[in-house]
Design a protein around this motif. Structure first.
Motif, PDB file in Angstrom:
ATOM      1  N   VAL A 377       0.855  -1.183   0.000  1.00  0.00           N
ATOM      2  CA  VAL A 377       0.000   0.000   0.000  1.00  0.00           C
ATOM      3  C   VAL A 377       0.888   1.229   0.000  1.00  0.00           C
ATOM      4  O   VAL A 377       1.832   1.331   0.794  1.00  0.00           O
ATOM      5  N   GLY A 378       0.617   2.163  -0.892  1.00  0.00           N
ATOM      6  CA  GLY A 378       1.341   3.427  -0.924  1.00  0.00           C
ATOM      7  C   GLY A 378       0.467   4.548  -0.382  1.00  0.00           C
ATOM      8  O   GLY A 378      -0.689   4.693  -0.799  1.00  0.00           O
ATOM      9  N   PHE A 379       0.992   5.306   0.554  1.00  0.00           N
ATOM     10  CA  PHE A 379       0.276   6.461   1.099  1.00  0.00           C
ATOM     11  C   PHE A 379       0.910   7.720   0.512  1.00  0.00           C
ATOM     12  O   PHE A 379       2.028   8.094   0.880  1.00  0.00           O
ATOM     13  N   HIS A 380       0.185   8.337  -0.418  1.00  0.00           N
ATOM     14  CA  HIS A 380       0.670   9.530  -1.107  1.00  0.00           C
ATOM     15  C   HIS A 380       0.152  10.748  -0.346  1.00  0.00           C
ATOM     16  O   HIS A 380      -1.050  11.029  -0.347  1.00  0.00           O
ATOM     17  N   ILE A 381       1.047  11.449   0.301  1.00  0.00           N
ATOM     18  CA  ILE A 381       0.663  12.572   1.159  1.00  0.00           C
ATOM     19  C   ILE A 381       0.655  13.855   0.326  1.00  0.00           C
ATOM     20  O   ILE A 381       1.720  14.350  -0.085  1.00  0.00           O
ATOM     21  N   VAL A 382      -0.531  14.363   0.050  1.00  0.00           N
ATOM     22  CA  VAL A 382      -0.692  15.582  -0.747  1.00  0.00           C
ATOM     23  C   VAL A 382      -1.582  16.524   0.060  1.00  0.00           C
ATOM     24  O   VAL A 382      -2.804  16.349   0.101  1.00  0.00           O
ATOM     25  N   GLU A 383      -0.985  17.487   0.717  1.00  0.00           N
ATOM     26  CA  GLU A 383      -1.735  18.361   1.621  1.00  0.00           C
ATOM     27  C   GLU A 383      -2.885  19.058   0.890  1.00  0.00           C
ATOM     28  O   GLU A 383      -2.693  19.671  -0.161  1.00  0.00           O
ATOM     29  N   GLY A 384      -4.083  18.929   1.454  1.00  0.00           N
ATOM     30  CA  GLY A 384      -5.264  19.575   0.892  1.00  0.00           C
ATOM     31  C   GLY A 384      -5.954  18.815  -0.210  1.00  0.00           C
ATOM     32  O   GLY A 384      -7.008  19.250  -0.690  1.00  0.00           O
ATOM     33  N   PRO A 387      -9.298  12.879  -0.560  1.00  0.00           N
ATOM     34  CA  PRO A 387      -8.880  11.503  -0.268  1.00  0.00           C
ATOM     35  C   PRO A 387      -9.401  10.539  -1.325  1.00  0.00           C
ATOM     36  O   PRO A 387     -10.536  10.661  -1.784  1.00  0.00           O
ATOM     37  N   LYS A 388      -8.564   9.584  -1.698  1.00  0.00           N
ATOM     38  CA  LYS A 388      -9.006   8.585  -2.684  1.00  0.00           C
ATOM     39  C   LYS A 388      -8.116   7.351  -2.602  1.00  0.00           C
ATOM     40  O   LYS A 388      -6.996   7.404  -2.104  1.00  0.00           O
ATOM     41  N   ILE A 389      -8.656   6.249  -3.112  1.00  0.00           N
ATOM     42  CA  ILE A 389      -7.940   4.984  -3.163  1.00  0.00           C
ATOM     43  C   ILE A 389      -7.975   4.487  -4.600  1.00  0.00           C
ATOM     44  O   ILE A 389      -9.032   4.468  -5.237  1.00  0.00           O
ATOM     45  N   SER A 390      -6.831   4.114  -5.131  1.00  0.00           N
ATOM     46  CA  SER A 390      -6.752   3.597  -6.499  1.00  0.00           C
ATOM     47  C   SER A 390      -5.750   2.454  -6.530  1.00  0.00           C
ATOM     48  O   SER A 390      -4.978   2.245  -5.587  1.00  0.00           O
ATOM     49  N   ALA A 391      -5.775   1.696  -7.615  1.00  0.00           N
ATOM     50  CA  ALA A 391      -4.870   0.559  -7.777  1.00  0.00           C
ATOM     51  C   ALA A 391      -4.000   0.778  -9.007  1.00  0.00           C
ATOM     52  O   ALA A 391      -4.499   1.167 -10.067  1.00  0.00           O
ATOM     53  N   VAL A 392      -2.700   0.536  -8.842  1.00  0.00           N
ATOM     54  CA  VAL A 392      -1.758   0.691  -9.951  1.00  0.00           C
ATOM     55  C   VAL A 392      -0.875  -0.544  -9.994  1.00  0.00           C
ATOM     56  O   VAL A 392       0.056  -0.688  -9.184  1.00  0.00           O
ATOM     57  N   ALA A 393      -1.164  -1.459 -10.896  1.00  0.00           N
ATOM     58  CA  ALA A 393      -0.327  -2.634 -11.144  1.00  0.00           C
ATOM     59  C   ALA A 393       0.039  -3.364  -9.856  1.00  0.00           C
ATOM     60  O   ALA A 393       1.201  -3.591  -9.544  1.00  0.00           O
ATOM     61  N   GLY A 394      -0.979  -3.727  -9.072  1.00  0.00           N
ATOM     62  CA  GLY A 394      -0.730  -4.491  -7.856  1.00  0.00           C
ATOM     63  C   GLY A 394      -0.396  -3.657  -6.637  1.00  0.00           C
ATOM     64  O   GLY A 394      -0.250  -4.195  -5.540  1.00  0.00           O
ATOM     65  N   LEU A 395      -0.272  -2.357  -6.818  1.00  0.00           N
ATOM     66  CA  LEU A 395       0.010  -1.458  -5.696  1.00  0.00           C
ATOM     67  C   LEU A 395      -1.234  -0.622  -5.414  1.00  0.00           C
ATOM     68  O   LEU A 395      -1.756   0.052  -6.302  1.00  0.00           O
ATOM     69  N   THR A 396      -1.713  -0.678  -4.179  1.00  0.00           N
ATOM     70  CA  THR A 396      -2.857   0.130  -3.785  1.00  0.00           C
ATOM     71  C   THR A 396      -2.359   1.514  -3.377  1.00  0.00           C
ATOM     72  O   THR A 396      -1.571   1.647  -2.445  1.00  0.00           O
ATOM     73  N   MET A 397      -2.810   2.533  -4.094  1.00  0.00           N
ATOM     74  CA  MET A 397      -2.383   3.904  -3.821  1.00  0.00           C
ATOM     75  C   MET A 397      -3.478   4.635  -3.051  1.00  0.00           C
ATOM     76  O   MET A 397      -4.637   4.664  -3.469  1.00  0.00           O
ATOM     77  N   THR A 398      -3.095   5.224  -1.921  1.00  0.00           N
ATOM     78  CA  THR A 398      -4.020   5.964  -1.071  1.00  0.00           C
ATOM     79  C   THR A 398      -3.546   7.400  -0.970  1.00  0.00           C
ATOM     80  O   THR A 398      -2.424   7.659  -0.514  1.00  0.00           O
TER      81      THR A 398
END
Length: 415
Positions: A377-384, A387-398
């Motif tokens: 699971v990747g937690f992409h910290i983008v202030e402001g 929130p969303k959850i997506s999947a990229v080639a076996g990696l869950t991006m949050t």
């Protein structure tokens, strides 16, 4: 080029052996006296000597008076240094651990442990990057004096209070003699965190006992039989099949997953758009790690500076206080993750935390270090950001834009 005669070399060596100890002894004796002169004191001494030389060369009385005044000021300042202090100092912080923004108070208790009265003295107490100054009154033997002070907790940090210093010197600040008292005390200012529901650890719990595609000779999930080879454990011989076909056969198993979480916190400063975004990332990592530790799951957290202590929630939060934006200590993010995780147990779950300037390619470069049986699971910290959850080639991006979004996002991962 002619060589130096051996006799000359021996002579120089002998002279050095005699002179160096003398130089060291003189240095040890002189340095304590030189340290009492402040930068302003050195400036006054230099101006006084320059004025004295000018008066001697040109015979100008004005420079003679100036030199006399400046040098006399230094001489008079010497008398303010005399006296021996006998203080007992106790520094206390209450509480020792706070969250960013919480109130923290400090207490300094000074007592006269000697048999003589002590004159008024200035006491300096370093608190983090600041300096608190207290004017102590004259104190009789065994008398105590208490000073209270507030500790700024506006930023996550480890704030060191102390050691305190009693200062003797003149009012002009030409000379200064200080003496340290008491040991420094640490105040841990923890990052803001949110409490995640116990179900938030479902991503980890769901893996407990699940079988993988890896074949092993010792586990609980039966897979197949194979012929016996020397060295196999006889406990796994299947005697019925062996008797039926006339050949020893042993059981094979599919390896079951055991929960082991590895969190990779990228702390490189160029991966974050602002200091606030960096602090949000630390808060996200600390919040998730705290819940996993409470659930009793084995875990490790690593960043560029090294491994965090994760024995308890308090130890982990203390470690998070020391995380600072780092430079490019490693050529690539993949190199950083490989170096920091190569000695850790094989994880069943990997969580990668990075800032807004960390691209999907960066996340995937770290992802490639681990096998397909590892949930990532990747937690992409983008202030402001929303929130969303997506999947990229076996990696869950949050994508996390605010700390308050984290509980619902983690529930979404385990739902």
């Amino acid at each position: 080029m002619s060589r130096v005669p051996e006799s000359v070399t021996r002579f120089l060596t002998a002279v050095g052996a005699l002179v160096l100890p003398v130089v060291r002894a003189v240095r040890r004796a002189v340095l304590p006296f030189l340290r009492v002169v402040t930068p302003l004191g050195w400036l006054v001494l230099g101006l006084g000597l320059v004025a004295f030389v000018l008066s001697a060369i040109f015979g100008w009385q004005e420079f003679t008076y100036l030199a006399a005044v400046l040098l006399a000021a230094v001489v008079v300042s010497v008398f303010f240094l005399f006296g021996r202090a006998s203080y007992g100092v106790l520094i206390e912080l209450n509480p020792r651990r706070v969250v960013v923004g919480d109130r923290a108070m400090g207490r300094m208790l000074v007592s006269n442990t000697g048999a003589r009265n002590l004159p008024p003295t200035r006491m300096e107490l370093p608190v983090g990057r600041g300096l608190a100054e207290f004017q102590l009154p004259s104190m009789k033997p065994k008398e105590e004096h208490e000073e209270l002070f507030a500790v700024p907790t506006s930023k996550r940090a480890v704030i060191v209070a102390g050691p305190s210093e009693s200062v003797r010197g003149d009012q002009l600040g030409l000379l200064r003699r200080s003496q340290k008292w008491a040991d420094p005390v640490d105040l841990f200012v923890h990052p803001r965190t949110v409490r995640l529901a116990p179900s938030a650890a479902g991503l980890v719990r769901d893996l407990e006992g699940q079988v993988s595609n890896k074949i092993t000779n010792n586990d609980i999930a039966f897979h197949a039989l194979r012929p016996y080879v020397p060295g196999d454990d006889r406990r796994y011989v299947h005697w019925r099949t062996s008797a039926r076909i006339g050949q020893l056969m042993v059981r094979q198993f599919q390896e079951t997953r055991r929960s082991q979480v590895t969190m990779i916190h990228a702390s490189r400063s160029d991966l974050y758009a602002s200091e606030e975004e960096f602090e949000l990332a630390v808060s996200v990592t600390a919040s998730i790690a705290a819940q996993i530790i409470r659930d009793g799951t084995q875990m490790n957290v690593v960043s560029e500076a090294g491994m965090w202590r994760t024995q308890t929630v308090t130890a982990m939060l203390d470690a998070s206080c020391r995380v600072e934006p780092a430079g490019r200590e490693f050529a690539t993010l993949r190199g950083f993750a490989r170096e920091r995780t190569k000695r850790l147990p094989a994880p069943s779950v990997v969580m990668i935390v990075g800032g807004s300037r960390m691209t999907v390619a960066d996340f995937r470069s770290v992802q490639s270090l681990f096998g397909q049986d590892t949930s990532q699971v990747g937690f992409h910290i983008v202030e402001g950001a929303e929130p969303k959850i997506s999947a990229v080639a076996g990696l869950t991006m949050t994508t996390v834009g605010d700390l308050s979004d984290l509980p619902s996002l983690v529930r979404g991962l385990t739902g």
